[in-house]
Design a protein around this motif. Structure first.
Motif, PDB file in Angstrom:
ATOM      1  N   SER C 527     -44.972 -25.893  -2.138  1.00 11.61           N
ATOM      2  CA  SER C 527     -45.838 -26.431  -3.174  1.00 11.61           C
ATOM      3  C   SER C 527     -46.939 -27.302  -2.571  1.00 11.61           C
ATOM      4  N   LYS C 528     -46.702 -27.808  -1.358  1.00 11.64           N
ATOM      5  CA  LYS C 528     -47.783 -28.554  -0.704  1.00 11.64           C
ATOM      6  C   LYS C 528     -48.791 -27.595  -0.081  1.00 11.64           C
ATOM      7  N   ALA C 529     -48.260 -26.589   0.630  1.00  4.06           N
ATOM      8  CA  ALA C 529     -49.150 -25.674   1.330  1.00  4.06           C
ATOM      9  C   ALA C 529     -50.021 -24.907   0.352  1.00  4.06           C
ATOM     10  N   ALA C 530     -49.444 -24.602  -0.818  1.00  3.75           N
ATOM     11  CA  ALA C 530     -50.185 -23.781  -1.768  1.00  3.75           C
ATOM     12  C   ALA C 530     -50.848 -24.630  -2.837  1.00  3.75           C
ATOM     13  N   GLU C 531     -50.896 -25.927  -2.613  1.00  4.90           N
ATOM     14  CA  GLU C 531     -51.458 -26.795  -3.640  1.00  4.90           C
ATOM     15  C   GLU C 531     -52.912 -26.432  -3.926  1.00  4.90           C
ATOM     16  N   SER C 532     -53.617 -26.122  -2.830  1.00  8.55           N
ATOM     17  CA  SER C 532     -55.050 -25.856  -3.004  1.00  8.55           C
ATOM     18  C   SER C 532     -55.292 -24.515  -3.695  1.00  8.55           C
ATOM     19  N   TRP C 533     -54.242 -23.686  -3.802  1.00 12.76           N
ATOM     20  CA  TRP C 533     -54.410 -22.390  -4.457  1.00 12.76           C
ATOM     21  C   TRP C 533     -54.453 -22.552  -5.975  1.00 12.76           C
ATOM     22  N   HIS C 534     -54.085 -23.719  -6.457  1.00  9.59           N
ATOM     23  CA  HIS C 534     -53.899 -23.868  -7.900  1.00  9.59           C
ATOM     24  C   HIS C 534     -54.884 -24.863  -8.485  1.00  9.59           C
ATOM     25  N   GLN C 535     -55.233 -24.595  -9.748  1.00  7.39           N
ATOM     26  CA  GLN C 535     -56.040 -25.564 -10.470  1.00  7.39           C
ATOM     27  C   GLN C 535     -55.099 -26.447 -11.268  1.00  7.39           C
ATOM     28  N   HIS C 536     -55.576 -27.621 -11.528  1.00  5.49           N
ATOM     29  CA  HIS C 536     -54.737 -28.516 -12.319  1.00  5.49           C
ATOM     30  C   HIS C 536     -54.905 -28.179 -13.800  1.00  5.49           C
ATOM     31  N   ILE C 537     -53.825 -28.222 -14.545  1.00  9.46           N
ATOM     32  CA  ILE C 537     -53.957 -28.029 -15.989  1.00  9.46           C
ATOM     33  C   ILE C 537     -53.333 -29.216 -16.714  1.00  9.46           C
ATOM     34  N   GLU C 538     -53.833 -29.413 -17.922  1.00 10.29           N
ATOM     35  CA  GLU C 538     -53.332 -30.514 -18.742  1.00 10.29           C
ATOM     36  C   GLU C 538     -51.915 -30.202 -19.216  1.00 10.29           C
ATOM     37  N   GLY C 539     -51.162 -31.213 -19.507  1.00 16.39           N
ATOM     38  CA  GLY C 539     -49.818 -31.027 -20.045  1.00 16.39           C
ATOM     39  C   GLY C 539     -49.846 -30.235 -21.344  1.00 16.39           C
ATOM     40  N   SER C 540     -50.898 -30.461 -22.150  1.00 19.04           N
ATOM     41  CA  SER C 540     -50.950 -29.758 -23.431  1.00 19.04           C
ATOM     42  C   SER C 540     -51.096 -28.252 -23.220  1.00 19.04           C
ATOM     43  N   THR C 541     -51.914 -27.878 -22.220  1.00 21.35           N
ATOM     44  CA  THR C 541     -52.065 -26.450 -21.928  1.00 21.35           C
ATOM     45  C   THR C 541     -50.716 -25.872 -21.517  1.00 21.35           C
ATOM     46  N   ALA C 542     -50.003 -26.622 -20.694  1.00 23.80           N
ATOM     47  CA  ALA C 542     -48.700 -26.147 -20.254  1.00 23.80           C
ATOM     48  C   ALA C 542     -47.772 -25.939 -21.446  1.00 23.80           C
ATOM     49  N   TRP C 543     -47.811 -26.889 -22.395  1.00 28.98           N
ATOM     50  CA  TRP C 543     -47.005 -26.737 -23.611  1.00 28.98           C
ATOM     51  C   TRP C 543     -47.402 -25.492 -24.366  1.00 28.98           C
ATOM     52  N   LEU C 544     -48.721 -25.277 -24.434  1.00 31.76           N
ATOM     53  CA  LEU C 544     -49.241 -24.126 -25.165  1.00 31.76           C
ATOM     54  C   LEU C 544     -48.747 -22.821 -24.540  1.00 31.76           C
ATOM     55  N   LEU C 545     -48.814 -22.780 -23.209  1.00 26.38           N
ATOM     56  CA  LEU C 545     -48.357 -21.576 -22.503  1.00 26.38           C
ATOM     57  C   LEU C 545     -46.896 -21.319 -22.804  1.00 26.38           C
ATOM     58  N   MET C 546     -46.124 -22.396 -22.773  1.00 23.25           N
ATOM     59  CA  MET C 546     -44.698 -22.233 -22.994  1.00 23.25           C
ATOM     60  C   MET C 546     -44.430 -21.718 -24.411  1.00 23.25           C
ATOM     61  N   LEU C 547     -45.129 -22.334 -25.364  1.00 19.96           N
ATOM     62  CA  LEU C 547     -44.933 -21.906 -26.741  1.00 19.96           C
ATOM     63  C   LEU C 547     -45.334 -20.444 -26.921  1.00 19.96           C
ATOM     64  N   ALA C 548     -46.427 -20.071 -26.244  1.00 19.04           N
ATOM     65  CA  ALA C 548     -46.872 -18.684 -26.365  1.00 19.04           C
ATOM     66  C   ALA C 548     -45.807 -17.745 -25.836  1.00 19.04           C
ATOM     67  N   SER C 549     -45.222 -18.085 -24.689  1.00 17.54           N
ATOM     68  CA  SER C 549     -44.243 -17.147 -24.121  1.00 17.54           C
ATOM     69  C   SER C 549     -42.971 -17.129 -24.970  1.00 17.54           C
ATOM     70  N   ILE C 550     -42.663 -18.265 -25.598  1.00 16.69           N
ATOM     71  CA  ILE C 550     -41.519 -18.245 -26.518  1.00 16.69           C
ATOM     72  C   ILE C 550     -41.849 -17.349 -27.709  1.00 16.69           C
ATOM     73  N   GLY C 551     -43.098 -17.512 -28.176  1.00 19.63           N
ATOM     74  CA  GLY C 551     -43.521 -16.707 -29.316  1.00 19.63           C
ATOM     75  C   GLY C 551     -43.384 -15.225 -29.048  1.00 19.63           C
ATOM     76  N   VAL C 552     -43.853 -14.772 -27.894  1.00 17.77           N
ATOM     77  CA  VAL C 552     -43.806 -13.332 -27.638  1.00 17.77           C
ATOM     78  C   VAL C 552     -42.376 -12.847 -27.475  1.00 17.77           C
ATOM     79  N   ALA C 553     -41.520 -13.715 -26.963  1.00 17.80           N
ATOM     80  CA  ALA C 553     -40.126 -13.296 -26.830  1.00 17.80           C
ATOM     81  C   ALA C 553     -39.552 -12.973 -28.211  1.00 17.80           C
ATOM     82  N   PHE C 554     -39.840 -13.860 -29.157  1.00 21.71           N
ATOM     83  CA  PHE C 554     -39.335 -13.601 -30.510  1.00 21.71           C
ATOM     84  C   PHE C 554     -40.041 -12.418 -31.142  1.00 21.71           C
ATOM     85  N   LEU C 555     -41.321 -12.270 -30.793  1.00 28.49           N
ATOM     86  CA  LEU C 555     -42.079 -11.131 -31.325  1.00 28.49           C
ATOM     87  C   LEU C 555     -41.415  -9.820 -30.903  1.00 28.49           C
ATOM     88  N   GLY C 556     -41.065  -9.744 -29.617  1.00 26.91           N
ATOM     89  CA  GLY C 556     -40.405  -8.553 -29.109  1.00 26.91           C
ATOM     90  C   GLY C 556     -39.091  -8.313 -29.830  1.00 26.91           C
TER      91      GLY C 556
END
Lengths: 535, 104, 668
Positions: C527-556
């Motif tokens: 996670s240190k070596a690849a730190e520069s490979w990633h952009q920082h995201i807000e906690g809210s975006t992370a929540w949104l992503l999680m909710l979306a993936s939960i949503g699609v699981a139920f959708l399926g």
């Protein structure tokens, strides 16, 4: 001890010759016992001799001198070094197996009501063959080497020509002409050495002296000599495009002939390259290394493809030999210790794995009398043990890690990679094709439902291996795994000698550089003189 | 000696001619006896050359050789003729092209 | 002492292999009890030793160098040296637990599953033990050659086990295909190994790590090495374009599919990337390629899984798809997430496969889901376990799969080089995953059809799976013993709780445990070596992503329920014409056919032609012609021998003349 192991078969030949002629068409136990005794004595003697071998010494050791002739430089003496020890032992081990297998095979044939003819000549040929091959590997003198090299041809031609298959005459003539054609170049090379030598008394003993005197030949002469030697070896190996005698010889030869041919005779070619071509003409071989790498790579891929296209089991295995020998050529000319060691390892490996494959094919052929892949199928169900042993041989042949094949292939590929990346990358594809043709063969022969032909044969004779037959394969299986996990057993003995061969290259390079330097220095001096005079 | 000596080159040319005639006879004639005679001509041309050079060098050894050759030629003629007779007995011909024992 | 224990743990399964191998050679089928003791016992003891070692050598294991044991020297030539020496460090102990733990469960399961295969019982366990032995070499070897020994060794076991029913042609063909496809990958792997050797001068991990610690290497060099090594991973871990063997590998017995083709062997590629972290983390471009290959593999195989009707084929494509997720994680540098998913996947996929095996066994070797349904009534526990696994894989919160998949998706989203596309690939795959897995559940356990009835009516239906003679009487379900249900329950528990080692940081506000673990134990903290490979995201975006993936699981889940439960659809019979997309998906996008047409057939043709034309007609014939020319010349020269004496005389004379010219011609 070496002399004993070389001469014991000849003594047996004389004894067999003195036996009263018999009209019996049953397999002769007496002859088998005599031949077995001789070859076992030979094997034991070679083991005893080898026990005194020192692996730190790169030179010939265990020397036994018989006649020395200072006049013409031909000394009859036998000795081994790290280069020949492994092959010598392999030969000494393969022959008893081959002889005993022949007897077992005669028994199987006899049980099916076939007449066994001319056994005297058969066993004699085998024994003479043993002497000649052992002689080749133990020869410490170029001329002695040549004598045994040629002697080998006679029994082999007899074996293929008399006990061969349908097309034996064609195969024999081809085998003879090819090999003999190669030998012409070799004898030409030897004579040329005599012609160009500058020393008052040249010894053909394979010592540093000979290498030294050869190194003083003019470069153009060295190139000619190099080709004279190597053409003969390349035919024997054989490499693309002089390989076509091999499939014919293998297919037509009786099983024991194929085993010996694949097991040790082909190694005489590669042995010759490492023994003569590399140390005698180090710079020339380096000059042409790329060419030989190309030949090696073509051999690997071409051999593998052609093996895939075969419908005859023996031919398939024969072409797989062409592919495997390609690896050896590649390793020999890699010019580094990893590749060269791999090549040496592969010589032994090929003898073991292909020898076993031919033996196995022979065992089943004795019963089915067909080599067409299409006639087989579902053999695993009918003869499970045979299937397992064949699988082991297959795995060794495709170079699965843990078997001997891997160590050789891996070292060769790595050595080649360090020398020439393109060649190595192309050669690695051989790893894939090797699996393709071997697994194709295995699937066709062993998997699926048993073919009708096999079922019919099964009613007449059991397809299961007899105890004797299993016993014959045990040494191979032991060697496959032993060398697979403890290759040091072999590699430690060769290391010093192989390093010495590579060292000749380095030294020759240095000498060449110094020569150039001194020439340059001389040139500069004369120019300085000229300018001074001009002034 | 008197001055009217024949130059040695004349003799050489003569012997060459004689030898060639003899050789042509050997190669072209069919009758064994004629071939035999042609061989004699060749022998004699050589004899002549010996004598000529013997004179030229003032060395008698050439003439000695000629005597040897003549003696041997006589012997050879005797044996040769005997052979011809036995050949004739066997093949009933003296035409050499009819006798093909060298083939097969 | 502990060194000896480690070696013993690795070689015990080999002893099991030898024992069972010898037993399998007996004419009479060996006692199944004996075979089971050898087979299960060796792996069980090995597992226990690993547990013991983990605690006994805890400090050494989590340190950088790990705990090592030398057995004997192997190859030692020039500068190359490779030994039978083992390295138990944080990464390998993780794998060793999975291999021996799940391996042991599957061994136990197999004693029940293979019970009726009397003549082949010992052979089966011999192969399984050999597999564990090879797999332990793969994960515990301390050098690349030893890893390669395991790598090819597991390939061999896979080949042998796929072709276990060797008298069936499709099994034999599938085995061969697996081996050869793997060999293609291996060729790339070998080259990668050579490049690495040339660069670092060694193939031992410690020396490689040392080299990378001391030197900084050009990314372009590492990119090539990483790509070559990844070709090997493509073969072993079934990624595009070399994934085609894995679905066919389902010809093997089901425990094999669970052990080798889901839980352990196919994850070897992922393990290898983690093992050579310094190489892959230093190769950003190659890593991007890996991530995208993984993403596309995930999507493609999920698409194929949608329409398969063979229960094992669905799971096979699901495995390929989940492996794609893992490579996506490794590619974006989220090694912790990748290894995490490797673990959770091992739990729930093993459960799914073993569960499907139980279904297949209960239904007398029926694998076609169209002939199933309504099994819930008959095997309640099995159905519940299946639900657990399905919930886990689909990413419904609370179970293991959710945590690992969510972590991967988030890391993909933040990836700087096309992370959004990667996320989209993963996201779409998640919908499909949820759909196909619940489709499987509904078709098998619910719907109004009754598998038991179908089976009794159907009898043989030409699918080739019913050829087992001892299943001729089709009456009722085969009862499932404790040795089948026991491992399933254990795996069920693991599938539920396995995810709690990696709780997401947005909940705990800490680095997830497993990520921290791998940062500590790998030679380069990912996670240190690849730190520069990633952009920082807000906690809210992370929540949104999680909710979306939960949503699609139920959708399926909902879609699957709607089609197969509510509307009671059963996939069409083979004879019915399918719509275009279903046709494509059902036939696996014709990839096999394409490979056959453009690769295999032409190559075989070239091989045949080069034999028939180049070898026979050109090379061999040219030598024959040489002989014929000699004969021809001879036949003319023979005419000189006329037998007419004057001719010979003429030859002699002309010969003399010629020689005279040669000798005397130069005099003047």
């Amino acid at each position: 001890m070496l002399t004993l192991s070389i001469l014991a078969p000849i003594v047996a030949v004389i004894i067999i010759g003195l036996l009263p002629a018999s009209k019996s068409e049953k397999p002769s136990k007496t002859m088998m016992y005599i031949s077995m005794a001789a070859s076992l004595i030979s094997m034991a003697a070679s083991f005893i001799a080898a026990s005194g071998f020192s692996s730190v010494n790169p030179d010939f050791q265990l020397t036994e001198v018989w006649f020395t002739s200072v006049e013409n430089g031909i000394n009859w003496s036998f000795a081994l070094d790290g280069l020949s020890l492994g092959l010598y032992i392999l030969t000494a081990v393969l022959f008893p197996i081959g002889i005993y297998y022949s007897y077992v095979s005669f028994e199987t044939q006899s049980a099916q009501g076939e007449a066994i003819r001319r056994q005297k000549l058969f066993y004699s040929s085998l024994l003479i063959l043993e002497t000649s091959v052992l002689g080749v590997f133990a020869a410490q003198n170029l001329i002695v080497f040549y004598v045994f090299w040629e002697l080998m041809l006679v029994p082999m031609v007899l074996l293929i020509g008399i006990w061969g298959g349908k097309n034996k005459k064609y195969a024999t003539i081809k085998f003879f002409l090819y090999t003999f054609g190669g030998s012409v170049f070799l004898i030409f090379g030897i004579i040329a050495i005599l012609y160009y030598q500058t020393q008052s008394k040249l010894s053909f003993d394979l010592t540093d002296n000979l290498v030294m005197s050869l190194s003083q030949f003019p470069h153009a002469v060295k190139v000619y000599l190099f080709w004279a030697f190597i053409i003969s070896f390349l035919i024997k190996i054989p490499v693309f495009p002089v390989h076509t005698w091999l499939p014919h010889a293998h297919t037509e030869a009786p099983t024991v002939g194929s085993v010996i041919l694949a097991g040790v005779l082909l190694k005489m070619g590669t042995y010759g390259v490492v023994r003569f071509s590399l140390p005698f003409f180090p710079l020339v071989s380096q000059e042409y290394a790329d060419l030989f790498m190309v030949i090696g790579v073509i051999g690997i891929i071409y051999g593998a493809w052609l093996a895939w296209a075969q419908t005859d089991i023996k031919k398939l295995v024969a072409y797989s030999s062409v592919s495997h020998m390609g690896y050896i050529v590649l390793g020999m000319f890699s010019g580094n210790i990893i590749g060269l060691t791999g090549a040496y390892m592969q010589m032994i490996n090929h003898g073991i794995s292909t020898g076993l494959l031919f033996l196995l094919v022979g065992i089943i052929y004795d019963r089915t009398h067909t080599r067409e892949i299409d006639d087989y199928g579902g053999l695993a169900k009918l003869s499970p043990l045979y299937a397992i042993i064949f699988m082991i041989a297959t795995l060794s042949s495709v170079g699965l890690p843990g078997t001997n094949g891997f160590v050789g292939e891996f070292l060769i590929l790595l050595g080649t990679f360090l020398a020439n990346k393109t060649a190595a990358v192309l050669a690695v594809s051989g790893v894939i094709f090797g699996a393709v043709y071997m697994l194709h063969l295995y699937k066709q022969v062993f998997f699926g439902e048993p073919s009708e032909k096999l079922l019919k044969i099964k009613e007449k004779i059991s397809l299961n291996m007899t105890f004797k037959e299993v016993l014959l394969t045990v040494p191979f299986i032991v060697m496959i795994f032993w060398l697979g996990v403890k290759p040091g057993l072999l590699l430690d003995t060769t290391d010093a000698s192989l390093k010495k061969i590579l060292n000749t290259t380095v030294q020759a390079e240095l000498a060449e550089k110094n020569l150039l330097k001194s020439v340059k220095a001389a040139n500069i001096k004369t120019e300085i003189k000229k300018t001074e005079e001009g002034l | 000696m008197n001055g009217a000596e024949i130059p040695v080159s004349y003799v050489i040319v003569l012997t060459l001619l004689l030898f060639s005639i003899g050789m042509l006879g050997v190669l072209t004639r069919k009758n064994i006896i004629v071939i035999f005679m042609s061989v004699e001509i060749m022998l004699n041309s050589v004899n002549l050359l010996f004598v000529a050079f013997s004179r030229f060098w003032n060395d008698l050894s050439g003439e000695m050789a000629v005597f040897f050759v003549m003696a041997i030629a006589a012997a050879e003629a005797a044996i040769g003729l005997a052979l011809v007779i036995s050949l004739h007995r066997k093949f009933h011909t003296v035409d050499i092209t009819e006798i093909k024992e060298l083939k097969n | 002492m502990n060194e000896i224990l480690l070696i013993a743990a690795i070689w015990l399964p080999f002893l099991g292999f030898l024992a069972n191998g010898l037993l399998s050679l007996k004419k009479e089928p060996a006692s199944q009890k004996l075979v089971s003791i050898f087979g299960v016992g060796s792996v069980l003891i090995s597992f226990l030793i690993f547990i013991f070692l983990t605690f006994a050598e805890n400090t050494a294991i989590v340190s950088q160098s790990g705990f090592s044991a030398m057995f004997f020297t192997w190859i030692n030539v020039g500068t190359l040296s490779a030994d039978f020496a083992y390295k138990l460090d944080g990464l390998s102990v993780f794998m060793a637990w999975i291999v021996t733990g799940i391996g042991m469960l599957i061994h136990i399961y197999s004693t029940g599953y293979m019970e009726e295969e009397k003549p082949h019982f010992a052979r089966f366990f011999a192969y399984l033990n050999l597999f564990i032995f090879a797999m332990l070499h793969l994960v515990l070897g301390d050098s690349l050659p030893l890893l390669f020994l395991g790598w090819e060794g597991v390939g061999l076991c896979s080949y042998l086990l796929i072709g276990f029913d060797y008298d069936k042609d499709f099994a034999a063909v599938a085995g061969k295909k697996a081996f050869i496809t793997n060999r293609i990958g291996d060729a790339g792997f070998i080259i990668g190994m050579f490049l690495l050797f040339q660069l670092t001068g060694s193939l031992k991990y410690d020396e490689i790590y040392g080299f990378f610690g001391a030197n900084s290497v050009d990314a372009s060099t590492l990119n090539i090495i990483a790509l070559c090594l990844f070709v090997g991973a493509m073969g072993k871990s079934a990624q595009i374009p070399l994934y085609v063997w894995l679905p066919d590998a389902m010809a093997g017995p089901t425990p094999v599919s669970a052990l080798i083709h889901a839980a352990t062997m196919v994850t070897a590629g992922v393990f290898m990337i983690a093992r050579l972290a310094p190489v892959f983390l230093g190769a950003p471009e190659a890593s991007t390629v890996i991530a995208f290959v993984g993403g596309f593999t995930a999507l493609l195989s999920a698409l194929i899984a949608l329409t398969q009707t063979d229960i094992k084929k669905v799971l096979a494509y699901s495995t390929v798809s989940q492996l794609g997720y893992m490579f996506m994680a490794m590619g974006v540098g989220a090694y912790g997430a990748g290894m995490f998913h490797l673990m959770t996947h091992a739990f729930f996929k093993a459960l799914l496969f073993l569960g499907s095996g139980a279904v297949i066994l209960a239904l007398h070797h029926e694998q076609d889901m169209r002939r199933m349904g309504g099994l819930y009534k008959h095997v309640k526990l099995l159905a519940i376990l299946f639900w657990v696994a399905a919930v886990a894989i689909s990413g419904i919160p609370g179970l293991s799969g959710f945590f690992s998949k969510d972590m991967i998706l988030e890391m993909a989203y933040t990836f700087a080089n096309g992370g959004k596309i990667l996320f989209l690939l993963g996201f779409m795959t998640a919908i499909l995953t949820s759909f196909y897995i619940f489709r499987l559940i509904f078709l098998t356990f619910h719907t109004s059809g009754d598998a038991v009835k179908k089976m009794e009516e159907g009898g043989s239906h030409g699918h080739g799976h019913d050829e087992h003679g001892h299943h001729s009487h089709h009456s009722g379900l085969v009862p499932l013993g404790w040795n089948i249900m026991g491992p399933l329950v254990v795996l069920g528990v693991l599938s539920v709780f396995g995810g709690y080692v990696g709780l997401p940081h947005i909940i705990t506000h800490k680095t997830p445990g497993i990520v921290g673990y791998f940062d500590q134990v790998l030679s380069v903290a990912p996670s240190k070596a690849a730190e520069s490979w990633h952009q920082h995201i807000e906690g809210s975006t992370a929540w949104l992503l999680m909710l979306a993936s939960i949503g699609v699981a139920f959708l399926g889940l909902f879609t699957a329920w709607f089609f197969y439960q509510k509307q009671n659809k059963v996939p069409a019979e083979d004879s019915v014409k399918r719509s275009f997309f279903v046709h494509l998906s059902f036939n696996k996008f014709f990839v096999d056919e394409i490979y056959e047409k453009i690769l295999l057939n032409p190559l075989k043709k070239i091989a045949d032609l080069s034999y028939k034309i180049i070898d026979v007609k050109i090379i061999d014939a040219s030598i024959d012609y040489l002989g014929k020319i000699t004969l021809l010349i001879g036949s003319y020269m023979r005419r000189l021998q006329t037998g007419v004496t004057p001719n010979y005389a003429l030859y002699i004379v002309s010969g003399t003349v010629v020689i005279a010219f040669i000798v005397f011609g130069g005099l003047n």
